[in-house]
Design a protein around this motif. Sequence first.
Motif, PDB file in Angstrom:
ATOM      1  N   ASP A 222       0.821  -1.224   0.000  1.00 45.65           N
ATOM      2  CA  ASP A 222       0.000   0.000   0.000  1.00 45.65           C
ATOM      3  C   ASP A 222       0.846   1.262   0.000  1.00 45.65           C
ATOM      4  O   ASP A 222       0.528   2.247  -0.667  1.00 45.65           O
ATOM      5  CB  ASP A 222      -0.905   0.030   1.242  1.00 45.65           C
ATOM      6  CG  ASP A 222      -2.038  -0.986   1.100  1.00 45.65           C
ATOM      7  OD1 ASP A 222      -2.120  -1.626   0.028  1.00 45.65           O
ATOM      8  OD2 ASP A 222      -2.824  -1.132   2.053  1.00 45.65           O
ATOM      9  N   SER A 223       1.967   1.212   0.772  1.00 47.07           N
ATOM     10  CA  SER A 223       2.769   2.433   0.945  1.00 47.07           C
ATOM     11  C   SER A 223       3.440   2.867  -0.366  1.00 47.07           C
ATOM     12  O   SER A 223       3.843   4.014  -0.501  1.00 47.07           O
ATOM     13  CB  SER A 223       3.823   2.204   2.023  1.00 47.07           C
ATOM     14  OG  SER A 223       4.598   1.078   1.662  1.00 47.07           O
ATOM     15  N   GLU A 226       0.758   4.632  -4.332  1.00 46.46           N
ATOM     16  CA  GLU A 226       0.464   5.970  -4.875  1.00 46.46           C
ATOM     17  C   GLU A 226       1.547   6.395  -5.861  1.00 46.46           C
ATOM     18  O   GLU A 226       1.261   6.886  -6.951  1.00 46.46           O
ATOM     19  CB  GLU A 226       0.336   7.000  -3.742  1.00 46.46           C
ATOM     20  CG  GLU A 226       0.025   8.371  -4.321  1.00 46.46           C
ATOM     21  CD  GLU A 226      -0.405   9.401  -3.302  1.00 46.46           C
ATOM     22  OE1 GLU A 226      -0.347   9.111  -2.078  1.00 46.46           O
ATOM     23  OE2 GLU A 226      -0.794  10.508  -3.735  1.00 46.46           O
ATOM     24  N   LEU A 267      -8.576   2.856   0.414  1.00 45.23           N
ATOM     25  CA  LEU A 267      -9.618   3.883   0.233  1.00 45.23           C
ATOM     26  C   LEU A 267      -9.091   5.257  -0.191  1.00 45.23           C
ATOM     27  O   LEU A 267      -9.647   5.870  -1.108  1.00 45.23           O
ATOM     28  CB  LEU A 267     -10.453   4.009   1.515  1.00 45.23           C
ATOM     29  CG  LEU A 267     -11.576   2.969   1.618  1.00 45.23           C
ATOM     30  CD1 LEU A 267     -12.139   2.915   3.032  1.00 45.23           C
ATOM     31  CD2 LEU A 267     -12.690   3.259   0.618  1.00 45.23           C
ATOM     32  N   PRO A 268      -8.000   5.776   0.430  1.00 45.01           N
ATOM     33  CA  PRO A 268      -7.550   7.116   0.006  1.00 45.01           C
ATOM     34  C   PRO A 268      -7.172   7.151  -1.474  1.00 45.01           C
ATOM     35  O   PRO A 268      -7.431   8.130  -2.159  1.00 45.01           O
ATOM     36  CB  PRO A 268      -6.305   7.371   0.872  1.00 45.01           C
ATOM     37  CG  PRO A 268      -6.421   6.415   2.017  1.00 45.01           C
ATOM     38  CD  PRO A 268      -7.203   5.245   1.534  1.00 45.01           C
ATOM     39  N   LEU A 269      -6.595   6.063  -1.955  1.00 45.18           N
ATOM     40  CA  LEU A 269      -6.224   6.037  -3.380  1.00 45.18           C
ATOM     41  C   LEU A 269      -7.442   5.890  -4.276  1.00 45.18           C
ATOM     42  O   LEU A 269      -7.452   6.357  -5.418  1.00 45.18           O
ATOM     43  CB  LEU A 269      -5.240   4.909  -3.665  1.00 45.18           C
ATOM     44  CG  LEU A 269      -3.790   5.224  -3.364  1.00 45.18           C
ATOM     45  CD1 LEU A 269      -2.892   4.130  -3.914  1.00 45.18           C
ATOM     46  CD2 LEU A 269      -3.380   6.554  -3.979  1.00 45.18           C
ATOM     47  N   GLN A 270      -8.478   5.257  -3.731  1.00 48.54           N
ATOM     48  CA  GLN A 270      -9.714   5.139  -4.512  1.00 48.54           C
ATOM     49  C   GLN A 270     -10.247   6.533  -4.848  1.00 48.54           C
ATOM     50  O   GLN A 270     -10.725   6.787  -5.950  1.00 48.54           O
ATOM     51  CB  GLN A 270     -10.759   4.353  -3.735  1.00 48.54           C
ATOM     52  CG  GLN A 270     -10.435   2.879  -3.593  1.00 48.54           C
ATOM     53  CD  GLN A 270     -11.481   2.151  -2.772  1.00 48.54           C
ATOM     54  OE1 GLN A 270     -12.630   2.571  -2.669  1.00 48.54           O
ATOM     55  NE2 GLN A 270     -11.087   1.039  -2.179  1.00 48.54           N
ATOM     56  N   SER A 271     -10.133   7.466  -3.872  1.00 43.26           N
ATOM     57  CA  SER A 271     -10.615   8.844  -4.120  1.00 43.26           C
ATOM     58  C   SER A 271      -9.800   9.466  -5.233  1.00 43.26           C
ATOM     59  O   SER A 271     -10.330  10.147  -6.112  1.00 43.26           O
ATOM     60  CB  SER A 271     -10.456   9.724  -2.878  1.00 43.26           C
ATOM     61  OG  SER A 271     -10.865   9.033  -1.760  1.00 43.26           O
ATOM     62  N   LYS A 272      -8.478   9.248  -5.182  1.00 45.35           N
ATOM     63  CA  LYS A 272      -7.617   9.859  -6.193  1.00 45.35           C
ATOM     64  C   LYS A 272      -7.929   9.271  -7.578  1.00 45.35           C
ATOM     65  O   LYS A 272      -7.954   9.992  -8.575  1.00 45.35           O
ATOM     66  CB  LYS A 272      -6.143   9.632  -5.810  1.00 45.35           C
ATOM     67  CG  LYS A 272      -5.198  10.560  -6.523  1.00 45.35           C
ATOM     68  CD  LYS A 272      -3.854  10.695  -5.812  1.00 45.35           C
ATOM     69  CE  LYS A 272      -2.916  11.581  -6.628  1.00 45.35           C
ATOM     70  NZ  LYS A 272      -1.657  11.872  -5.980  1.00 45.35           N
ATOM     71  N   ARG A 275     -11.034  10.775  -8.969  1.00 46.61           N
ATOM     72  CA  ARG A 275     -10.800  12.121  -9.500  1.00 46.61           C
ATOM     73  C   ARG A 275     -10.191  12.048 -10.905  1.00 46.61           C
ATOM     74  O   ARG A 275     -10.549  12.802 -11.787  1.00 46.61           O
ATOM     75  CB  ARG A 275      -9.883  12.921  -8.562  1.00 46.61           C
ATOM     76  CG  ARG A 275     -10.519  14.247  -8.192  1.00 46.61           C
ATOM     77  CD  ARG A 275      -9.700  15.000  -7.167  1.00 46.61           C
ATOM     78  NE  ARG A 275      -9.471  14.235  -5.952  1.00 46.61           N
ATOM     79  CZ  ARG A 275      -8.276  14.047  -5.397  1.00 46.61           C
ATOM     80  NH1 ARG A 275      -7.193  14.549  -5.942  1.00 46.61           N
ATOM     81  NH2 ARG A 275      -8.161  13.350  -4.294  1.00 46.61           N
ATOM     82  N   ARG A 315     -15.364   2.362  -2.468  1.00 46.88           N
ATOM     83  CA  ARG A 315     -16.263   3.511  -2.657  1.00 46.88           C
ATOM     84  C   ARG A 315     -17.350   3.183  -3.679  1.00 46.88           C
ATOM     85  O   ARG A 315     -17.057   2.725  -4.784  1.00 46.88           O
ATOM     86  CB  ARG A 315     -15.479   4.712  -3.180  1.00 46.88           C
ATOM     87  CG  ARG A 315     -14.544   5.332  -2.155  1.00 46.88           C
ATOM     88  CD  ARG A 315     -13.903   6.523  -2.794  1.00 46.88           C
ATOM     89  NE  ARG A 315     -14.921   7.536  -3.105  1.00 46.88           N
ATOM     90  CZ  ARG A 315     -14.857   8.786  -2.710  1.00 46.88           C
ATOM     91  NH1 ARG A 315     -13.829   9.194  -1.997  1.00 46.88           N
ATOM     92  NH2 ARG A 315     -15.805   9.635  -3.040  1.00 46.88           N
TER      93      ARG A 315
END
Length: 481
Positions: A222-223, A226, A267-272, A275, A315
């Motif tokens: 995960d780290s 991104e 989840l945080p990468l799903q938002s990116k 976008r 998401r």
Amino acid sequence: MATEVGTILSDYSYVWGRAMCSLFETFNHSSEGTLIVDRQARVVWINEKYAAHFGFSDPKTAIGLDCEAVIPNSLMREVVETGKPILLDILETEHEPFIVTRLPLKDDSGTTIGAIGFALFGKLKALTPFFSQYSRLHAELVGTRDALTPRRPRYGLSDFVGTSPASMEVKRLARRAAQVDFPVLLLGETGTGKELIAHSIHGASARTCKPFVAVNIAAIPDSLLEVELFGAAAGAYTGADRKGRVGKFELASDGTLFLDEIGDMPLPLQSKLLRVLQEKEFEPLGSNRVVASNARIIAATSVALAELVAAHRFRADLYYRLNVLTIRTPPLRKRAHDIAALSDMILDELAANHHIGRPELSEDALQLLREHAWPGNVRELRNTLERAVLFADRQCIDANMLAAFVNDIDATVAEPEFFRKQGEACDLVINETSYENALRMFEKRFLSAALRSEDGCVSKAAARIGIGRATFYKKMTALGI
Ligand SMILES: Nc1ncnc2c1ncn2[C@@H]1O[C@H](COP(=O)(O)OP(=O)(O)OP(=O)(O)O)[C@@H](O)[C@H]1O
């Protein structure tokens, strides 16, 4: 004054003569040395600086000597003999190398009467930044070319073997997906051909000449994900590569980005990702630069994404964005009809790759394959046949021979049953294999059983036996599951 200069410069031969003089004066003055030789390559003129460099404190003492006696390694004789210039060369000397240029000296009739040489530059070290910049750019160019070469699609739709209704439906939908430009969602167990279909869609689409870039999200910690996907500005993170990095989204721009195991995306990468899908642009990690990306997304997963949405691990808005055109690749056990054609294709490839006669399967061997559950699907079928072909010393493989390779994955996860079931086979293993092999076999059975118990979903299988999904993937590759 201006008219005076204009008048002088309109005299053609004067301008020519002046240019010659200025050229000589400038080179002679600014270079590290000047040398003139005659038709026999004997020194007729040398400036003080150059003579001193070669140990002649008085330049006149060098006059009349062969050029090689003054300057070891000199190529002035070659210029005199061929009448051709050596425009740029490196002259090795006892102290430091020079960058030199050597020109023939001709008379009015064009006959070579000697040669003139200039040592243009002596401080090669001063050129190091220039050369390293050049080498760096060159290495980057080669690296980028290499990186893009294998990004062409490896497979076409004709490589997807199978004529069962389920396989025909997969091909029909893939053809449809190639004609439009929406995201595609591929659902199916591991080894059912999702990546093959992704390649085929790209290859049959209008983007075929652009890059195809694949990322297995489950196999990347995960780290690091991104940076892998979106890239990073120089110094933006403390990884080994502090120079900055181009992400897969940028590499796939105008092409296709295949996101395998999308259900594993944090989840945080799903938002990116959402976008990028909406706005067609993103910012690399630690950068203010906005990068445009028109990559077409083909996502794949072996988990039921809808369940992840219900569990708030995926998401919902991203799910709807991706779930425009969905293709389900059926597990092998549900299309036993395709096993003969798949086995044929695999045996053809094995014969060609290993330079052996084309092996055949007897009817009972085929029946055995049709009855097997295949938790690793087509990948596992290929691996099973490969081992059978390499170990069997006969051209025709029957059910008896094949059973040893098919059965060694026929285990369940329930521990007591596992050992009881293997009770009789234990002797066989000890007789026929090494400790290392036995461990491999056990590991393979265990992972296969875990996979099967979770309907081919790698993430769930990994969680069930308490190892990371990236480790599970590595082991699957190593063990040929
Ligand atoms: N229908 C098919 N015809 C021919 N080869 C197939 C077919 N399905 C799968 N394969 C082969 O099986 C192997 C695994 O396929 P692939 O990697 O596409 O599966 P996958 O569903 O993407 O697996 P994973 O989820 O583990 O990434 C590949 O060698 C592929 O060529």
